[in-house]
Scaffold this motif. Structure first.
Motif, PDB file in Angstrom:
ATOM      1  N   GLU B  60      -0.219  -1.121  -1.235  1.00  0.00           N
ATOM      2  CA  GLU B  60      -0.693   0.258  -1.271  1.00  0.00           C
ATOM      3  C   GLU B  60      -1.281   0.504  -2.656  1.00  0.00           C
ATOM      4  OE1 GLU B  60       2.255   3.297  -0.766  1.00  0.00           O
ATOM      5  OE2 GLU B  60       0.767   4.882  -0.569  1.00  0.00           O
ATOM      6  N   VAL B  62      -2.412   3.258  -5.262  1.00  0.00           N
ATOM      7  CA  VAL B  62      -2.212   4.679  -5.535  1.00  0.00           C
ATOM      8  C   VAL B  62      -3.054   5.040  -6.749  1.00  0.00           C
ATOM      9  CG1 VAL B  62      -0.541   6.498  -6.035  1.00  0.00           C
ATOM     10  CG2 VAL B  62       0.145   4.534  -4.653  1.00  0.00           C
ATOM     11  N   THR B  71      -4.147   7.597  -1.922  1.00  0.00           N
ATOM     12  CA  THR B  71      -3.621   6.252  -1.682  1.00  0.00           C
ATOM     13  C   THR B  71      -4.457   5.534  -0.630  1.00  0.00           C
ATOM     14  OG1 THR B  71      -2.135   6.471   0.215  1.00  0.00           O
ATOM     15  CG2 THR B  71      -1.340   7.301  -1.888  1.00  0.00           C
ATOM     16  N   THR B 247       5.451   8.330  -3.647  1.00  0.00           N
ATOM     17  CA  THR B 247       4.153   9.027  -3.518  1.00  0.00           C
ATOM     18  C   THR B 247       4.220  10.547  -3.378  1.00  0.00           C
ATOM     19  OG1 THR B 247       4.155   8.175  -1.241  1.00  0.00           O
ATOM     20  CG2 THR B 247       2.735   7.087  -2.837  1.00  0.00           C
TER      21      THR B 247
END
Lengths: 184, 348
Positions: B60, B62, B71, B247
């Motif tokens: 992922e 970000v 993201t 997140t």
């Protein structure tokens, strides 16, 4: 990362080292190069065709070729990388409008199938997703075995190198009308 | 830019509801002056247990400007980590994007507009000069279609994030190909062991869902469906919700196949005639083992959002036609059926 202000439009390149196995093109100079039009799609494919009699010539459309660089290259040779019972008896190129259809395989010699056996030029320029014109490569093959025979990897040679088309060809010898030649 | 490795999909799938696993921040990459980032990931930096047996790591990305955050998820595979020695020989070194055309992926984050665009895959040939890099639209994901979440207050991921498993959604329909054929030339779809599909991930912070990247699932079993005529080829897949403390969003991620190409579930797809044709006689067969398949931008309906589905016609996923009668096989581009992302077979 984090609190340092950066411009609103950002780009991230997720780099994954790409060692592409683009079918063995081996250019050696500034001479024009021949490419198979399926290169960038990462394609491999196959065709299986019934052949009533091993003596019957069979012309098979291998695929489209195009050229890169200046000048019109010519195909100097066509062989199979691996073969078990199929020989190349001849080859030819032919340029046509892409929208005109073409036979994929016919139990005929090259000339009967509409190819000039003396034609080996590849005048079509490579472009994204092909163009209006297509240069076909056809091979005339014969079966040297008596049942199901197979060849794969069509190696197309030209003055500046060679290119391999990842095609598998199967001939089912002795299969007559109504019979079926299965793929793999 | 932070790069987070999620626990691999097998670990995630085994979690009971409410159980947790750790996601690791592998890198924090500063921005260059022009706003670009390049992620170079050392396979040795991926902790044990985060890669699958065949080398897949789910990442992922970000992105934050200190105020806003977005993201994007993607799966990459360590090409030397295959379980099969033969397959290793056929692979190059380093990382490859899973489920897409080979090459590098360019992901554009526009925090001001609140979009992420991963619409280009660049193909870089070893024999070609850097300046001749080509751009393919292999992964068509338009910024307008997918509008990933952009937070208004940035969160900087820390070394370890806690991922908490929640509800599982079983048997969702994944449309991954059209098979256009006719009674004299029916299609066969083969889905062999090792097939993988790249499916969209939806995310939410509580105010709606949107797609934010993809994850790849694979299968260790196979299936074949024969006699296919004018159909949407389907799989049934399982998704599950996970909450990421860093997140902090909820992710609806693909975790496994539920049923492989269940022919009885295939839906009708009206035949499309493509223009660039090759004719084959009765008794012939043709097949396509690799190449660029189309991406269905709405291939999986998650209920809360529709996300993309994409499969390549690779050695594990294959379409064939057996011709009982003379048949035209046609492609959607002038390169013909072999090289086209879309094709049809019809009466010759």
């Amino acid at each position: 990362m984090g609190r340092t202000p950066v411009p609103g439009r950002l780009a991230a390149a997720l780099l994954v080292t790409a060692f592409l196995t683009f079918t063995g093109c081996t250019p050696s100079s500034d001479q024009p190069k021949v490419r198979w039009v399926g290169d960038e799609a990462g394609t491999s494919f196959g065709v299986a065709v019934p052949v009533a009699d091993p003596a019957t010539p069979m012309t098979v459309l291998v695929g489209g070729l195009c050229r890169m660089g200046t000048g019109v290259p010519t195909v100097t040779g066509v062989t199979f990388a691996q073969t078990d019972g199929i020989e190349v008896a001849g080859f030819a190129t032919g340029t046509r409008d892409a929208s005109q259809g073409r036979a994929g395989a016919e139990p005929k010699a090259l000339a009967e199938a509409g190819y000039d056996p003396k034609s080996t030029a590849v005048p079509t320029v490579c472009g994204p997703e092909g163009g209006k014109q297509v240069t076909d490569l056809a091979v005339q093959v014969r079966a040297t075995g008596t049942r199901r025979v197979r060849a794969s990897g069509v190696v197309v040679s030209f003055a500046g190198g060679s290119v391999k088309i990842p095609m598998t060809l199967i001939l089912c010898v002795g299969v007559t009308e109504g019979g079926h030649c299965a793929g793999e | 830019m932070s790069v987070i490795a999620w626990p691999n999909v097998k670990v995630l799938a085994k979690l009971k509801k409410g159980q947790t696993a750790e996601a690791k921040v592998l890198q924090q990459v500063p921005a260059a002056a022009d706003g670009t980032f390049t992620v170079r990931l050392d396979p040795a930096a991926v902790p044990a247990g985060y890669a699958t047996d065949d080398g897949q790591v789910d990442l992922e990305l970000v992105m934050s400007d200190g105020i806003r955050q977005a993201t994007w998820s993607t799966s990459v595979v360590n090409q030397r980590a295959s379980v099969s020695a033969a397959a290793r020989l056929n692979r190059g070194a380093g990382w490859a994007l899973r489920g897409a055309a080979p090459g590098n992926q360019l992901v554009k984050f526009d925090l001001a507009a609140g979009t992420v665009d991963a619409g280009k895959v660049t193909v870089d040939k070893p024999t070609a000069a850097r300046s001749s890099v080509k751009h393919l639209s292999a992964a068509k994901v338009s910024a307008s279609r997918f509008s990933p979440l952009v937070r208004t207050s940035a969160v900087t991921p820390m070394e370890t994030c806690v991922v908490t498993a929640d509800k599982t959604y079983y048997g969702l329909t994944e449309r991954f190909a059209h098979v256009y054929a006719w009674s004299g030339g029916k299609g066969i779809v083969d889905f062999n062991t090792g097939s993988d599909h790249t499916l969209g991930i939806a995310i939410s912070s509580g105010n709606g869902w949107s797609q934010s990247g993809t994850g790849t699932i694979s299968t260790n079993s196979g299936a074949t469906t024969t006699g296919v005529v004018d159909a949407n080829a389907l799989n049934k897949v399982n998704y599950r919700d996970y909450y990421n403390s860093c997140t902090p969003y909820t992710y609806r991620k693909p975790i496994s196949f539920n049923a492989l190409i269940p022919g009885s579930s295939f839906t009708y797809a009206p035949h499309v005639n493509y223009s660039y044709c090759t004719t084959y006689s009765a008794g012939s067969s043709v097949w396509k083992q690799s190449g660029t398949n189309i991406t269905f931008s709405t291939g999986v309906s998650l209920g809360v959002a529709n996300v993309s589905a994409q499969s390549g016609w690779n050695t594990e996923t294959k379409v064939s036609w057996n011709m009982a009668s003379k048949t035209k096989v046609c492609g959607s581009t002038s390169s013909g059926w072999v090289s086209s992302p879309q094709m049809d077979a019809r009466k010759g």
